[in-house]
Scaffold this active site. Structure first.
Site, PDB file in Angstrom:
ATOM      1  CG  ASP A  60      -2.139  -1.198   1.257  1.00 54.41           C
ATOM      2  OD1 ASP A  60      -2.834  -0.859   0.335  1.00 54.41           O
ATOM      3  OD2 ASP A  60      -2.006  -2.158   1.526  1.00 54.41           O
ATOM      4  CD  GLU A  65      -3.841  12.202   1.898  1.00 53.40           C
ATOM      5  OE1 GLU A  65      -4.775  11.325   1.723  1.00 53.40           O
ATOM      6  OE2 GLU A  65      -4.257  13.406   1.626  1.00 53.40           O
ATOM      7  CG  ASP A  66      -2.884   6.933   4.416  1.00 49.49           C
ATOM      8  OD1 ASP A  66      -3.689   7.898   4.577  1.00 49.49           O
ATOM      9  OD2 ASP A  66      -3.271   5.900   3.385  1.00 49.49           O
ATOM     10  CG  HIS A 161      -8.139   7.387   5.805  1.00 51.53           C
ATOM     11  ND1 HIS A 161      -7.419   6.679   4.705  1.00 51.53           N
ATOM     12  CD2 HIS A 161      -7.097   6.921   6.737  1.00 51.53           C
ATOM     13  CE1 HIS A 161      -6.462   5.930   5.193  1.00 51.53           C
ATOM     14  NE2 HIS A 161      -6.292   6.074   6.388  1.00 51.53           N
ATOM     15  CB  CYS A 248      -4.591   8.096  -0.859  1.00 53.76           C
ATOM     16  SG  CYS A 248      -6.313   7.898  -0.698  1.00 53.76           S
TER      17      CYS A 248
HETATM   18  C1  CIR Z   1      -5.240   1.256   3.126  1.00 52.47           C
HETATM   19  O1  CIR Z   1      -6.108   0.389   3.406  1.00 52.47           O
HETATM   20  O2  CIR Z   1      -4.593   1.535   4.031  1.00 52.47           O
HETATM   21  C2  CIR Z   1      -5.113   1.314   1.600  1.00 52.47           C
HETATM   22  N1  CIR Z   1      -5.568   0.183   1.069  1.00 52.47           N
HETATM   23  C3  CIR Z   1      -5.783   2.390   1.351  1.00 52.47           C
HETATM   24  C4  CIR Z   1      -5.223   3.765   1.777  1.00 52.47           C
HETATM   25  C5  CIR Z   1      -5.926   4.911   1.177  1.00 52.47           C
HETATM   26  N2  CIR Z   1      -5.545   6.097   1.904  1.00 52.47           N
HETATM   27  C6  CIR Z   1      -6.103   7.450   1.965  1.00 52.47           C
HETATM   28  O3  CIR Z   1      -7.231   7.336   1.856  1.00 52.47           O
HETATM   29  N3  CIR Z   1      -5.503   8.404   2.534  1.00 52.47           N
END
Ligand code: CIR
Length: 253
Positions: A60, A65-66, A161, A248
């Site tokens: 991932d 962004e995370d 999120h 993201c």
């Molecule tokens: C997750 O579940 O962490 C990833 N598959 C998707 C992350 C999406 N990120 C976001 O909304 N900032």
């Protein structure tokens, strides 16, 4: 205005990324093309885009962004709430050090995914989600305070999120899904309500006066155009299969 963005190329292992979407596995080759067009869209909005190489250890990791909060004054490495993504933080210390003299971090027991952080000028709304706990939010609030910035926790549920269901488009305009419509936290905004069937497009992205909108949501596109913005449609369908949206895929600052 933003001047820079950081993205990370998707890796072939993305097909094993975390998902609740039920849309099947992403096609890596198509995802690579979509990612390249996303970078082009950011560049066309005037951003200098740093492109990090794919990291096959973390399926991932393209959802960069995370893993960090980028403010005008400092960078913050987060502590991702899902253990499968926790290791993504390690690389971010050096990445942020290239841009900021001050790099902070969120530490356990605090967890925070920056997809839960929405910047509105000097106010940062922080969603308390399955990924972001109160410890994590409080740590971020303390860091923000030391730069005269504010953090505002937001209770939420049923959503990955905060920015899955909200996007700030500047000029007081807020794209909002039904989950948040009656939340007084957002009363002062000009709310642009996204239809439930179009919920994915609530994650659209303001970049220097242009709004990137996921491809395939004509109602949302029209609403954003009616506000007077230039728009660019960007196809993110392969990322949607992993619950990922437009915001993201980059850090912007
Ligand atoms: C997750 O579940 O962490 C990833 N598959 C998707 C992350 C999406 N990120 C976001 O909304 N900032």
């Amino acid at each position: 205005m933003f001047t820079k963005a950081i993205v990370r190329k998707p890796c072939a292992e993305m097909i094993n990324g975390i998902t609740t979407a039920n849309l099947g596995k992403p096609n890596f080759e198509i995802a690579q093309n979509q990612h390249a067009l996303y970078i082009e869209a950011l560049r066309s909005c005037g951003l200098k885009v740093s492109v990090l190489e794919a990291d096959s250890r973390f399926p991932d990791s393209t959802f960069i962004e995370d893993s960090a909060v980028c403010t005008p004054h400092c960078g913050v490495v987060t502590n991702p709430g899902n253990l499968a993504r926790r290791g993504e933080r390690d690389a971010m210390f050096n990445v942020l050090a290239e841009f900021y003299p001050n790099v902070h971090e969120i530490v356990s027991p605090g967890t925070l995914d920056a997809g839960d952080v929405m910047m509105v000028g000097s106010n940062y709304y922080i969603g308390l989600s399955e990924r972001t706990n109160e410890h994590g939010a409080n740590q971020l609030i303390q860091i923000l305070r030391s730069y005269n910035l504010n953090g505002i926790p937001v209770k939420m549920d049923k959503m990955l999120h905060l920015k899955t269901g909200l996007s700030y488009l500047e000029n007081n305009n807020l794209l909002i899904t039904h989950q948040f419509i009656n939340d007084p936290t957002f009363d002062q905004f000009n709310k642009i309500v996204i239809e439930p069937e179009d919920a994915y497009s609530a994650n659209s992205l303001w970049v220097n006066g242009t709004v990137l909108v996921p491809k395939g949501y004509p109602r949302t596109l029209e609403k954003i155009k009616n506000l007077g913005y230039t728009t660019i449609e960007v196809d993110t369908f392969e990322f949607r299969k992993l619950d990922g949206g437009l915001s993201c895929l980059s850090l912007r600052f």
